[in-house]
Write a protein that holds these residues in place. Structure first.
Motif, PDB file in Angstrom:
ATOM      1  N   MET A 277      32.383 103.111  28.467  1.00  0.00           N
ATOM      2  CA  MET A 277      31.881 102.484  27.336  1.00  0.00           C
ATOM      3  C   MET A 277      31.378 100.883  27.645  1.00  0.00           C
ATOM      4  SD  MET A 277      32.602 103.910  24.577  1.00  0.00           S
ATOM      5  CE  MET A 277      33.137 105.471  24.989  1.00  0.00           C
ATOM      6  N   SER A 278      30.600 100.165  26.934  1.00  0.00           N
ATOM      7  CA  SER A 278      29.645  99.035  27.401  1.00  0.00           C
ATOM      8  C   SER A 278      30.395  97.885  27.004  1.00  0.00           C
ATOM      9  CB  SER A 278      28.482  99.350  26.632  1.00  0.00           C
ATOM     10  OG  SER A 278      27.765 100.352  26.645  1.00  0.00           O
ATOM     11  N   VAL A 279      31.646  97.701  26.769  1.00  0.00           N
ATOM     12  CA  VAL A 279      32.357  96.410  26.414  1.00  0.00           C
ATOM     13  C   VAL A 279      32.949  96.032  27.707  1.00  0.00           C
ATOM     14  CG1 VAL A 279      34.156  95.217  25.098  1.00  0.00           C
ATOM     15  CG2 VAL A 279      32.710  97.067  23.983  1.00  0.00           C
ATOM     16  N   ASN A 280      32.689  94.784  28.012  1.00  0.00           N
ATOM     17  CA  ASN A 280      33.142  94.342  29.514  1.00  0.00           C
ATOM     18  C   ASN A 280      34.204  93.364  29.336  1.00  0.00           C
ATOM     19  OD1 ASN A 280      33.593  93.529  32.203  1.00  0.00           O
ATOM     20  ND2 ASN A 280      31.778  92.198  32.090  1.00  0.00           N
ATOM     21  N   LYS A 281      34.020  92.346  28.480  1.00  0.00           N
ATOM     22  CA  LYS A 281      35.080  91.384  28.129  1.00  0.00           C
ATOM     23  C   LYS A 281      35.395  91.179  26.696  1.00  0.00           C
ATOM     24  CE  LYS A 281      33.705  89.044  32.312  1.00  0.00           C
ATOM     25  NZ  LYS A 281      33.481  87.438  32.908  1.00  0.00           N
ATOM     26  N   ILE A 282      36.680  90.849  26.333  1.00  0.00           N
ATOM     27  CA  ILE A 282      37.138  90.282  24.869  1.00  0.00           C
ATOM     28  C   ILE A 282      37.862  88.992  25.377  1.00  0.00           C
ATOM     29  CG2 ILE A 282      38.393  90.795  22.988  1.00  0.00           C
ATOM     30  CD1 ILE A 282      38.253  93.684  23.631  1.00  0.00           C
ATOM     31  N   TYR A 283      37.301  88.142  24.441  1.00  0.00           N
ATOM     32  CA  TYR A 283      38.008  86.642  24.460  1.00  0.00           C
ATOM     33  C   TYR A 283      38.669  86.444  23.187  1.00  0.00           C
ATOM     34  CZ  TYR A 283      35.008  85.843  28.557  1.00  0.00           C
ATOM     35  OH  TYR A 283      34.367  85.947  29.750  1.00  0.00           O
ATOM     36  N   LEU A 284      39.826  85.865  23.106  1.00  0.00           N
ATOM     37  CA  LEU A 284      40.539  85.558  21.933  1.00  0.00           C
ATOM     38  C   LEU A 284      40.647  84.231  21.732  1.00  0.00           C
ATOM     39  CD1 LEU A 284      43.679  87.690  22.271  1.00  0.00           C
ATOM     40  CD2 LEU A 284      41.505  88.415  21.281  1.00  0.00           C
ATOM     41  N   LEU A 285      40.024  83.781  20.609  1.00  0.00           N
ATOM     42  CA  LEU A 285      39.817  82.120  20.356  1.00  0.00           C
ATOM     43  C   LEU A 285      41.001  81.605  19.391  1.00  0.00           C
ATOM     44  CD1 LEU A 285      36.015  82.092  19.472  1.00  0.00           C
ATOM     45  CD2 LEU A 285      37.134  82.305  21.643  1.00  0.00           C
ATOM     46  N   ASP A 286      41.360  80.538  20.002  1.00  0.00           N
ATOM     47  CA  ASP A 286      42.571  79.853  19.077  1.00  0.00           C
ATOM     48  C   ASP A 286      41.916  79.022  18.061  1.00  0.00           C
ATOM     49  OD1 ASP A 286      44.845  78.420  18.355  1.00  0.00           O
ATOM     50  OD2 ASP A 286      45.463  77.694  20.378  1.00  0.00           O
TER      51      ASP A 286
ATOM     52  N   LYS B 162      37.930  98.461  16.010  1.00  0.00           N
ATOM     53  CA  LYS B 162      38.520  99.061  17.309  1.00  0.00           C
ATOM     54  C   LYS B 162      37.538  98.896  18.305  1.00  0.00           C
ATOM     55  CE  LYS B 162      39.221 103.681  17.948  1.00  0.00           C
ATOM     56  NZ  LYS B 162      38.671 103.763  19.596  1.00  0.00           N
ATOM     57  N   VAL B 163      37.882  98.233  19.511  1.00  0.00           N
ATOM     58  CA  VAL B 163      37.187  98.289  20.606  1.00  0.00           C
ATOM     59  C   VAL B 163      37.614  98.917  21.766  1.00  0.00           C
ATOM     60  CG1 VAL B 163      36.164  96.532  22.324  1.00  0.00           C
ATOM     61  CG2 VAL B 163      36.613  95.752  19.639  1.00  0.00           C
ATOM     62  N   ARG B 164      36.724  99.717  22.286  1.00  0.00           N
ATOM     63  CA  ARG B 164      37.028 100.236  23.625  1.00  0.00           C
ATOM     64  C   ARG B 164      36.331  99.840  24.755  1.00  0.00           C
ATOM     65  NH1 ARG B 164      39.808 104.956  24.885  1.00  0.00           N
ATOM     66  NH2 ARG B 164      39.463 106.305  26.609  1.00  0.00           N
ATOM     67  N   THR B 165      36.776  99.448  25.983  1.00  0.00           N
ATOM     68  CA  THR B 165      36.427  98.562  26.933  1.00  0.00           C
ATOM     69  C   THR B 165      35.979  99.640  28.147  1.00  0.00           C
ATOM     70  OG1 THR B 165      38.428  98.049  28.312  1.00  0.00           O
ATOM     71  CG2 THR B 165      38.179  96.447  26.434  1.00  0.00           C
ATOM     72  N   GLN B 166      35.168  98.903  28.953  1.00  0.00           N
ATOM     73  CA  GLN B 166      34.789  99.918  30.200  1.00  0.00           C
ATOM     74  C   GLN B 166      36.017 100.151  30.887  1.00  0.00           C
ATOM     75  OE1 GLN B 166      32.098  97.157  32.239  1.00  0.00           O
ATOM     76  NE2 GLN B 166      30.285  97.741  31.066  1.00  0.00           N
ATOM     77  N   ASN B 167      37.091  99.726  31.012  1.00  0.00           N
ATOM     78  CA  ASN B 167      38.446 100.034  31.898  1.00  0.00           C
ATOM     79  C   ASN B 167      39.383 101.271  30.677  1.00  0.00           C
ATOM     80  OD1 ASN B 167      37.744  98.115  33.464  1.00  0.00           O
ATOM     81  ND2 ASN B 167      39.019  96.572  32.963  1.00  0.00           N
ATOM     82  N   ASP B 168      38.761 101.570  29.824  1.00  0.00           N
ATOM     83  CA  ASP B 168      38.998 102.486  28.804  1.00  0.00           C
ATOM     84  C   ASP B 168      40.559 102.110  28.336  1.00  0.00           C
ATOM     85  OD1 ASP B 168      37.391 104.335  29.309  1.00  0.00           O
ATOM     86  OD2 ASP B 168      38.325 105.339  31.087  1.00  0.00           O
ATOM     87  N   ASN B 169      40.308 100.490  28.017  1.00  0.00           N
ATOM     88  CA  ASN B 169      41.622 100.118  27.097  1.00  0.00           C
ATOM     89  C   ASN B 169      41.113 100.188  25.516  1.00  0.00           C
ATOM     90  OD1 ASN B 169      43.577  99.542  29.099  1.00  0.00           O
ATOM     91  ND2 ASN B 169      42.313  98.067  29.724  1.00  0.00           N
ATOM     92  N   ASN B 170      42.028 100.421  24.724  1.00  0.00           N
ATOM     93  CA  ASN B 170      41.540 100.426  23.273  1.00  0.00           C
ATOM     94  C   ASN B 170      42.358  99.003  22.593  1.00  0.00           C
ATOM     95  OD1 ASN B 170      40.038 102.618  23.068  1.00  0.00           O
ATOM     96  ND2 ASN B 170      41.978 103.863  23.589  1.00  0.00           N
TER      97      ASN B 170
ATOM     98  N   PRO C 158      46.304 106.684  24.187  1.00  0.00           N
ATOM     99  CA  PRO C 158      46.728 106.045  25.642  1.00  0.00           C
ATOM    100  C   PRO C 158      46.052 104.765  25.669  1.00  0.00           C
ATOM    101  CG  PRO C 158      46.270 108.410  25.882  1.00  0.00           C
ATOM    102  CD  PRO C 158      45.810 108.100  24.455  1.00  0.00           C
ATOM    103  N   ARG C 159      46.543 103.816  26.144  1.00  0.00           N
ATOM    104  CA  ARG C 159      46.127 102.461  26.564  1.00  0.00           C
ATOM    105  C   ARG C 159      45.537 101.559  25.088  1.00  0.00           C
ATOM    106  NH1 ARG C 159      45.124 102.443  32.282  1.00  0.00           N
ATOM    107  NH2 ARG C 159      43.294 101.030  31.963  1.00  0.00           N
ATOM    108  N   THR C 160      46.380 101.745  24.071  1.00  0.00           N
ATOM    109  CA  THR C 160      45.989 101.034  23.074  1.00  0.00           C
ATOM    110  C   THR C 160      46.954  99.884  22.756  1.00  0.00           C
ATOM    111  OG1 THR C 160      45.151 103.187  21.991  1.00  0.00           O
ATOM    112  CG2 THR C 160      45.706 101.756  20.536  1.00  0.00           C
ATOM    113  N   ASN C 161      46.280  98.914  22.205  1.00  0.00           N
ATOM    114  CA  ASN C 161      47.040  97.615  21.906  1.00  0.00           C
ATOM    115  C   ASN C 161      46.393  97.058  20.447  1.00  0.00           C
ATOM    116  OD1 ASN C 161      48.030  96.813  24.838  1.00  0.00           O
ATOM    117  ND2 ASN C 161      46.088  97.411  24.816  1.00  0.00           N
ATOM    118  N   VAL C 162      47.377  96.624  19.656  1.00  0.00           N
ATOM    119  CA  VAL C 162      47.190  96.153  18.321  1.00  0.00           C
ATOM    120  C   VAL C 162      47.167  94.515  18.387  1.00  0.00           C
ATOM    121  CG1 VAL C 162      47.740  95.896  16.423  1.00  0.00           C
ATOM    122  CG2 VAL C 162      47.809  98.192  17.012  1.00  0.00           C
TER     123      VAL C 162
END
Length: 269
Positions: free
Chosen positions: A1-10, A194-202, A245-249
């Protein structure tokens, strides 16, 4: 997949009666004495997704101008109880080396005032704004009728001059690894991401289909339930998606979200 990073803004905290989120019947005495209500602080957040084909913002939180923009009725029901200069969108983006004009796509879970509060920052750079067609129609109709719902006409007016993409599908892949699903339940056009990262995390972002984890656990919702049939069928779909597998909400208003996930400038991968 082509998503490298996700940032959560407060974007700070708002407070509300617990009954908005989970079934919590109030007695006549409760109604006469507001101090007896069971109030809860909930977080407000947005997310930046770094994709090889562009930078995506999911929702935009609230801003320092909310006290000027929100009607008094909104503050009495959902007062902003924690918000500082650090929580401003510009400063949250600055933590990860970005400016508003660096955002290529904005995806809105829905158009309530605590999710589109920083739309004005992007009116000149004009990123693509993706939202569901049902949500746009519902928001415009209710704002036009001056209904007591948490849509602000001035936010909807800003959309008129932007590059909006009203999606009519129940499912759409925006870019490889970035998918939206129409879930409804809260508002007719509420979507999850739903976002799937290059590390195969959902990572599944619920928007306000789920406000707090207890709704998920109980498979029930309080006064913010818009459509029970949509909610009860799709909460089961969400639970099925979680079995991957490897899914977070990630629940936008989770009171304990920062105990579970890191704030920017730390990232999810």
């Amino acid at each position: 997949m082509s998503v490298n990073k996700i940032y959560l803004l407060d974007h700070g905290k708002i407070t509300a009666d617990l009954g908005w989120f989970i079934p919590n019947p109030m007695t006549v005495e409760d109604l006469k004495n507001p101090k007896s209500k069971n109030w809860i602080d909930v977080n407000v957040m947005s997310a930046v997704i770094e994709h090889k084909d562009g930078i995506i913002l999911f929702d935009s939180g609230i801003s320092g101008k909310s006290k000027e923009k929100w009607p008094q009725s909104a503050f009495s029901v959902f007062p902003i109880t924690s918000f500082s200069e650090e929580n401003e969108m510009e400063n949250q983006l600055k933590k990860i080396g970005l400016k508003p004009e660096d955002i290529h796509i904005i995806i809105f879970s829905h158009l309530h005032l605590d999710h589109v509060g920083n739309l004005e920052l992007f009116k000149d750079s004009k990123p693509l704004v993706i939202l569901h067609e049902k949500e746009l129609k519902y928001a415009l109709f209710n704002a036009w009728l001056n209904k007591p719902v948490p849509y602000l006409l001035q936010d909807l007016e800003l959309l008129r001059g932007m590059n909006i993409v009203p999606v009519s599908y129940d499912y759409l892949e925006i870019l490889p690894g970035i998918e939206i699903y129409l879930f409804g339940g809260h508002t007719p056009g509420s979507i999850i991401l739903k976002v799937r990262t290059q590390n195969d995390n959902n990572y599944i972002f619920t928007g306000d289909f789920i406000h707090i984890p207890e709704e998920f656990d109980l498979e029930n919702k309080g006064w913010l339930l818009g459509n029970s049939e949509e909610f009860y069928s799709r909460i089961r779909l969400l639970k099925a998606m979680m079995k991957m597998p490897r899914t977070n909400v990630i629940i936008s208003h989770d009171p304990k979200i920062w105990d579970k996930y890191p704030k920017s400038p730390k990232e999810l991968r």
